[in-house]
Design a protein around this motif. Sequence first.
Motif, PDB file in Angstrom:
ATOM      1  N   TRP A 494      -3.212   6.526  11.367  1.00 49.88           N
ATOM      2  CA  TRP A 494      -1.942   7.046  10.878  1.00 49.88           C
ATOM      3  C   TRP A 494      -1.789   6.669   9.414  1.00 49.88           C
ATOM      4  CZ3 TRP A 494      -2.298   2.547  13.634  1.00 49.88           C
ATOM      5  CH2 TRP A 494      -1.671   1.401  13.116  1.00 49.88           C
ATOM      6  N   VAL A 495      -0.814   7.275   8.754  1.00 48.77           N
ATOM      7  CA  VAL A 495      -0.525   6.967   7.359  1.00 48.77           C
ATOM      8  C   VAL A 495       0.781   6.189   7.324  1.00 48.77           C
ATOM      9  CG1 VAL A 495      -0.131   7.903   5.053  1.00 48.77           C
ATOM     10  CG2 VAL A 495      -1.695   9.066   6.621  1.00 48.77           C
ATOM     11  N   ASP A 496       0.749   4.992   6.736  1.00 48.06           N
ATOM     12  CA  ASP A 496       1.937   4.145   6.750  1.00 48.06           C
ATOM     13  C   ASP A 496       2.945   4.604   5.696  1.00 48.06           C
ATOM     14  OD1 ASP A 496       1.124   3.145   4.258  1.00 48.06           O
ATOM     15  OD2 ASP A 496       0.290   1.301   5.086  1.00 48.06           O
ATOM     16  N   THR A 497       4.076   3.900   5.619  1.00 51.98           N
ATOM     17  CA  THR A 497       5.160   4.308   4.728  1.00 51.98           C
ATOM     18  C   THR A 497       4.785   4.186   3.255  1.00 51.98           C
ATOM     19  OG1 THR A 497       6.091   2.069   4.897  1.00 51.98           O
ATOM     20  CG2 THR A 497       6.959   3.740   6.401  1.00 51.98           C
ATOM     21  N   ARG A 498       3.698   3.460   2.971  1.00 51.91           N
ATOM     22  CA  ARG A 498       3.233   3.337   1.580  1.00 51.91           C
ATOM     23  C   ARG A 498       2.111   4.303   1.271  1.00 51.91           C
ATOM     24  NH1 ARG A 498       2.259  -2.991   0.741  1.00 51.91           N
ATOM     25  NH2 ARG A 498       1.656  -2.251  -1.331  1.00 51.91           N
ATOM     26  N   GLY A 499       1.829   5.219   2.198  1.00 50.33           N
ATOM     27  CA  GLY A 499       0.817   6.239   1.964  1.00 50.33           C
ATOM     28  C   GLY A 499      -0.607   5.790   2.224  1.00 50.33           C
ATOM     29  N   ARG A 500      -0.799   4.642   2.891  1.00 50.77           N
ATOM     30  CA  ARG A 500      -2.148   4.128   3.145  1.00 50.77           C
ATOM     31  C   ARG A 500      -2.621   4.557   4.532  1.00 50.77           C
ATOM     32  NH1 ARG A 500      -0.480  -1.997   2.050  1.00 50.77           N
ATOM     33  NH2 ARG A 500       0.837  -1.323   3.773  1.00 50.77           N
ATOM     34  N   LEU A 501      -3.863   5.014   4.606  1.00 50.71           N
ATOM     35  CA  LEU A 501      -4.445   5.420   5.888  1.00 50.71           C
ATOM     36  C   LEU A 501      -4.826   4.178   6.680  1.00 50.71           C
ATOM     37  CD1 LEU A 501      -5.520   7.612   7.796  1.00 50.71           C
ATOM     38  CD2 LEU A 501      -7.672   7.545   6.516  1.00 50.71           C
ATOM     39  N   GLN A 502      -4.306   4.085   7.897  1.00 56.01           N
ATOM     40  CA  GLN A 502      -4.557   2.945   8.769  1.00 56.01           C
ATOM     41  C   GLN A 502      -5.478   3.368   9.916  1.00 56.01           C
ATOM     42  OE1 GLN A 502      -3.153  -0.223   8.387  1.00 56.01           O
ATOM     43  NE2 GLN A 502      -2.121   0.395   6.506  1.00 56.01           N
ATOM     44  N   PHE A 503      -6.427   2.509  10.261  1.00 56.56           N
ATOM     45  CA  PHE A 503      -7.276   2.710  11.435  1.00 56.56           C
ATOM     46  C   PHE A 503      -7.145   1.486  12.342  1.00 56.56           C
ATOM     47  CE2 PHE A 503      -9.810   5.460   8.481  1.00 56.56           C
ATOM     48  CZ  PHE A 503      -9.727   6.627   9.221  1.00 56.56           C
ATOM     49  N   ARG A 504      -7.166   1.720  13.652  1.00 55.14           N
ATOM     50  CA  ARG A 504      -7.155   0.632  14.624  1.00 55.14           C
ATOM     51  C   ARG A 504      -8.153   0.912  15.729  1.00 55.14           C
ATOM     52  NH1 ARG A 504      -4.761  -0.885  10.933  1.00 55.14           N
ATOM     53  NH2 ARG A 504      -2.800  -2.048  10.830  1.00 55.14           N
ATOM     54  N   ASN A 505      -8.567  -0.135  16.415  1.00 52.67           N
ATOM     55  CA  ASN A 505      -9.507   0.010  17.518  1.00 52.67           C
ATOM     56  C   ASN A 505      -8.856   0.735  18.690  1.00 52.67           C
ATOM     57  OD1 ASN A 505     -11.625  -1.319  16.207  1.00 52.67           O
ATOM     58  ND2 ASN A 505     -10.953  -3.323  16.928  1.00 52.67           N
ATOM     59  N   ASP A 506      -9.657   1.474  19.398  1.00 51.38           N
ATOM     60  CA  ASP A 506      -9.194   2.218  20.574  1.00 51.38           C
ATOM     61  C   ASP A 506      -9.235   1.286  21.784  1.00 51.38           C
ATOM     62  OD1 ASP A 506      -8.498   4.214  22.340  1.00 51.38           O
ATOM     63  OD2 ASP A 506     -10.492   5.137  22.382  1.00 51.38           O
ATOM     64  N   ILE A 507      -8.255   0.384  21.891  1.00 47.99           N
ATOM     65  CA  ILE A 507      -8.324  -0.717  22.853  1.00 47.99           C
ATOM     66  C   ILE A 507      -8.282  -0.253  24.302  1.00 47.99           C
ATOM     67  CG2 ILE A 507      -7.400  -2.414  21.242  1.00 47.99           C
ATOM     68  CD1 ILE A 507      -4.664  -2.052  22.593  1.00 47.99           C
ATOM     69  N   TYR A 508      -7.648   0.889  24.570  1.00 47.83           N
ATOM     70  CA  TYR A 508      -7.570   1.409  25.939  1.00 47.83           C
ATOM     71  C   TYR A 508      -8.525   2.583  26.177  1.00 47.83           C
ATOM     72  CZ  TYR A 508      -3.180  -1.257  26.518  1.00 47.83           C
ATOM     73  OH  TYR A 508      -2.226  -2.249  26.606  1.00 47.83           O
ATOM     74  N   GLU A 509      -9.380   2.868  25.176  1.00 48.69           N
ATOM     75  CA  GLU A 509     -10.357   3.960  25.271  1.00 48.69           C
ATOM     76  C   GLU A 509      -9.678   5.296  25.542  1.00 48.69           C
ATOM     77  OE1 GLU A 509     -13.336   2.791  28.071  1.00 48.69           O
ATOM     78  OE2 GLU A 509     -14.098   1.185  26.799  1.00 48.69           O
ATOM     79  N   LYS A 510      -8.553   5.500  24.895  1.00 47.97           N
ATOM     80  CA  LYS A 510      -7.830   6.757  25.047  1.00 47.97           C
ATOM     81  C   LYS A 510      -8.345   7.843  24.105  1.00 47.97           C
ATOM     82  CE  LYS A 510      -3.340   5.109  26.735  1.00 47.97           C
ATOM     83  NZ  LYS A 510      -3.085   6.187  27.721  1.00 47.97           N
ATOM     84  N   ASP A 511      -8.956   7.447  22.989  1.00 48.17           N
ATOM     85  CA  ASP A 511      -9.446   8.444  22.039  1.00 48.17           C
ATOM     86  C   ASP A 511     -10.492   9.348  22.677  1.00 48.17           C
ATOM     87  OD1 ASP A 511      -7.797   7.471  20.117  1.00 48.17           O
ATOM     88  OD2 ASP A 511      -9.362   6.990  18.670  1.00 48.17           O
ATOM     89  N   SER A 512     -11.449   8.734  23.350  1.00 48.29           N
ATOM     90  CA  SER A 512     -12.525   9.529  23.958  1.00 48.29           C
ATOM     91  C   SER A 512     -11.966  10.471  25.018  1.00 48.29           C
ATOM     92  CB  SER A 512     -13.586   8.608  24.565  1.00 48.29           C
ATOM     93  OG  SER A 512     -13.010   7.701  25.478  1.00 48.29           O
ATOM     94  N   GLU A 513     -10.944  10.000  25.739  1.00 48.56           N
ATOM     95  CA  GLU A 513     -10.305  10.840  26.761  1.00 48.56           C
ATOM     96  C   GLU A 513      -9.635  12.054  26.135  1.00 48.56           C
ATOM     97  OE1 GLU A 513      -6.506  10.413  29.829  1.00 48.56           O
ATOM     98  OE2 GLU A 513      -7.558   8.607  29.156  1.00 48.56           O
ATOM     99  N   LEU A 514      -8.884  11.831  25.056  1.00 48.72           N
ATOM    100  CA  LEU A 514      -8.184  12.926  24.406  1.00 48.72           C
ATOM    101  C   LEU A 514      -9.160  13.827  23.658  1.00 48.72           C
ATOM    102  CD1 LEU A 514      -5.600  14.359  23.770  1.00 48.72           C
ATOM    103  CD2 LEU A 514      -5.110  12.662  22.006  1.00 48.72           C
ATOM    104  N   LEU A 515     -10.178  13.234  23.041  1.00 49.95           N
ATOM    105  CA  LEU A 515     -11.183  14.034  22.349  1.00 49.95           C
ATOM    106  C   LEU A 515     -11.897  14.951  23.336  1.00 49.95           C
ATOM    107  CD1 LEU A 515     -12.512  14.510  19.577  1.00 49.95           C
ATOM    108  CD2 LEU A 515     -14.206  12.786  20.199  1.00 49.95           C
ATOM    109  N   GLY A 516     -12.172  14.420  24.525  1.00 44.76           N
ATOM    110  CA  GLY A 516     -12.792  15.250  25.554  1.00 44.76           C
ATOM    111  C   GLY A 516     -11.904  16.410  25.949  1.00 44.76           C
TER     112      GLY A 516
END
Length: 551
Positions: A494-516
Amino acid sequence: MIGETAAAGAVADAFLDVEGLRIPLHRHLPDFYRRRDFNPAWTDAQGRVSVVAWQWLDRIQGVAAEGLDPRDYHVGVLAASLEAAHVSRAYEVDCEPAGLALIDLLLTDSFLKYVSQLFPSGDDAAGAGMEGAKVAVADVVSVLNQVLRRQQVGAVLDALASERAGYRRLLVYLEHYRRLDLAGGWPVLDDGPPVALGQRDSRLPALRRVLALVGDLDAAALSSGQVMDRVTAEALKRFQARHGLRPDGVLGQQTLAQINVPVVRRIEQITVNLERERWPDRDVGARYLQVDITDFHLSVFDSGIEVMRMPVVVGTSFRRTPVFSALMTYLVFAPYWTVPPTILQQDKLPLIKADPNYLKAHHYEIVAWGKDPDRTIDPRGINWKQVTAETFPGLLRQKPGPWNPLGRVKFMFPNAYHVYLHDTPSRHLFEEQQRTFSSGCIRIARPLDLAVFLLEGQQGWSKERVAREMARSRPYTVYLERPLPVHILYRTAWVDTRGRLQFRNDIYEKDSELLGALRQRSVPSENDGNAPGPKNDALNSEQDGVRPMVR
């Protein structure tokens, strides 16, 4: 062409048969045409294609920039068919009615699908696995009718999306990372020992290049030096902070792992989170509380300004904290902790049977079944050898106090998941970087500060009184005069309120589920020229496998 089911008013499993191919249609498309008495929407009685059809084609030709698949919107066949229709009219040649009908249907289908994906209904969200998400409901047919009536695509759709600042900011970074991918991405750094300020390492020139490409280091500061200077260390701290790491300016193993995530994976993360940005209701409220599960932080916003921020502990991978929105309405000071059935069976009951003094030593009591919450059972009169979790004589709860796992206060926002915020005696866990230790509820680092904020302006509630109530020996409930919306989010980019792109680990492995799910939505099917099985040589659309039916 739509079929008899549409004429009868059916709206499910609609499809279009074209030259032996079956094209799935949006579920609202048959009803849209039935209400029009099956008159075309994008062409007139003389077979002329409307200006708004060309506007729509121009819009969907750019959907890849939004992380969407052009194949979902028949871009290839529509571009060829509209051009063919235009040429035919220029030479005063009549277009085949079936061809014009096909163009009309595919234009409508692509529009309804696009609006459904950008402004989904509750059913759309549930189908994508967005459990509990509060979604922005758009009446897609009404939106289409508005576009056709006003003959303006951009003005109507941009008005719908006007408040999605986070979504628009992510689009900018998606384009940037796609350009990085086309340019070859960034260097992969070799394994090696940690590198701190003033230390020498041959990987530092490559590190500086990575930091410059992702925007954490000014490109003018690039050098071939092999010593970790202060400029590089500060840039590395910015990178670490944007990736949820401890910003110590040291090139360690965790930092190295984040640096070596390939650009294609970052593009996937942005694409998946663009999809997440499409689901939530745009009206989050002027004053609200937000929990970022992957960031392990709670934030309170008032009029768009973050007025409070604190670390939190969220659920384990086995007992995940769910994604949902609710309204915080009351607080409970000095709460009891009622032992859940699973913990009673797997944890507490074996300990009770092994030690007759366990309940008293750990401040537990057994409340008799019934309406009286104060009628307790003396555990000394129970034959514990015969007790099972199913025959437990009452409700097991732990008394208020510093030993209680809920701490001194819990913050209640009634919901179907029985999840809430609460204090905790396990303060040391807030020092961990990845804080997945709870059974689903959210433990917060500064409960006193949050309680004072929530009760501010409520008569009789000073900071001193809040502290006294937290130290009680029996529960006390107070209702909020200003209930607070609570939004629990799961996002990995996501992009925070200061305009910086933030990345975080997919701790619940939801990214792969949604990407699928996103890939499944765009899987080549019977209407795709790349689908397995016999090919029809007459098909000449480069993307959709549907021949433009215009002569």
